[in-house]
Design a protein around this motif. Structure first.
Motif, PDB file in Angstrom:
ATOM      1  N   ASP A  26       0.835  -1.204   0.000  1.00  0.00           N
ATOM      2  CA  ASP A  26       0.000   0.000   0.000  1.00  0.00           C
ATOM      3  C   ASP A  26       0.871   1.256   0.000  1.00  0.00           C
ATOM      4  O   ASP A  26       0.631   2.194  -0.767  1.00  0.00           O
ATOM      5  CB  ASP A  26      -0.912   0.026   1.232  1.00  0.00           C
ATOM      6  CG  ASP A  26      -1.991  -1.028   1.207  1.00  0.00           C
ATOM      7  OD1 ASP A  26      -2.476  -1.370   0.112  1.00  0.00           O
ATOM      8  OD2 ASP A  26      -2.360  -1.510   2.294  1.00  0.00           O
ATOM      9  N   GLU A  30       0.612   4.565  -2.459  1.00  0.00           N
ATOM     10  CA  GLU A  30      -0.415   5.394  -1.830  1.00  0.00           C
ATOM     11  C   GLU A  30      -0.450   6.833  -2.348  1.00  0.00           C
ATOM     12  O   GLU A  30      -1.521   7.430  -2.470  1.00  0.00           O
ATOM     13  CB  GLU A  30      -0.253   5.383  -0.303  1.00  0.00           C
ATOM     14  CG  GLU A  30       0.997   6.071   0.181  1.00  0.00           C
ATOM     15  CD  GLU A  30       1.187   6.025   1.693  1.00  0.00           C
ATOM     16  OE1 GLU A  30       0.448   5.304   2.381  1.00  0.00           O
ATOM     17  OE2 GLU A  30       2.089   6.735   2.166  1.00  0.00           O
ATOM     18  N   SER A  53      -6.019   5.049   7.801  1.00  0.00           N
ATOM     19  CA  SER A  53      -5.417   5.888   6.770  1.00  0.00           C
ATOM     20  C   SER A  53      -5.971   7.300   6.815  1.00  0.00           C
ATOM     21  O   SER A  53      -6.996   7.573   7.441  1.00  0.00           O
ATOM     22  CB  SER A  53      -5.672   5.297   5.382  1.00  0.00           C
ATOM     23  OG  SER A  53      -7.055   5.243   5.112  1.00  0.00           O
ATOM     24  N   ILE A  64      -6.368   1.984  -3.802  1.00  0.00           N
ATOM     25  CA  ILE A  64      -5.007   1.582  -3.446  1.00  0.00           C
ATOM     26  C   ILE A  64      -4.990   0.129  -2.994  1.00  0.00           C
ATOM     27  O   ILE A  64      -4.155  -0.666  -3.434  1.00  0.00           O
ATOM     28  CB  ILE A  64      -4.404   2.507  -2.371  1.00  0.00           C
ATOM     29  CG1 ILE A  64      -4.182   3.906  -2.945  1.00  0.00           C
ATOM     30  CG2 ILE A  64      -3.103   1.921  -1.809  1.00  0.00           C
ATOM     31  CD1 ILE A  64      -3.180   3.968  -4.088  1.00  0.00           C
TER      32      ILE A  64
END
Length: 82
Positions: A26, A30, A53, A64
């Motif tokens: 990720d 990202e 997040s 993502i």
């Protein structure tokens, strides 16, 4: 930017190394969606993984995760913290 908590189910037996690898996948992409994954937690027995997040939208978080190969089952906005 808003905070989001997403949940992945069915990751029974996940190890610390696997969780770290998924989190790193990720992190590697990202920025392309303006997302920042802050932390991840896992319960190997239940197969549940949680990710915190900061992102412009729940859809950006999901994009993502999908591109990293582990689509979230749920993505929740977290507008309040203490």
């Amino acid at each position: 930017m808003s905070k989001f908590m997403d949940v992945h189910h069915g990751m029974n037996g996940i190890t610390a190394d696997q969780l770290k690898a998924a989190h790193q996948a990720d992190l590697a992409i990202e920025k392309e969606e303006g997302v920042h994954f802050e932390k991840a937690w896992a319960d190997p027995d239940s197969g549940t993984v949680y990710c915190l997040s900061e992102a412009p939208s729940a859809e950006a978080v999901q994009r993502i995760h999908e591109r990293a190969g582990h689509r979230a089952d749920e993505v929740h906005a977290v507008p309040l913290t203490v």
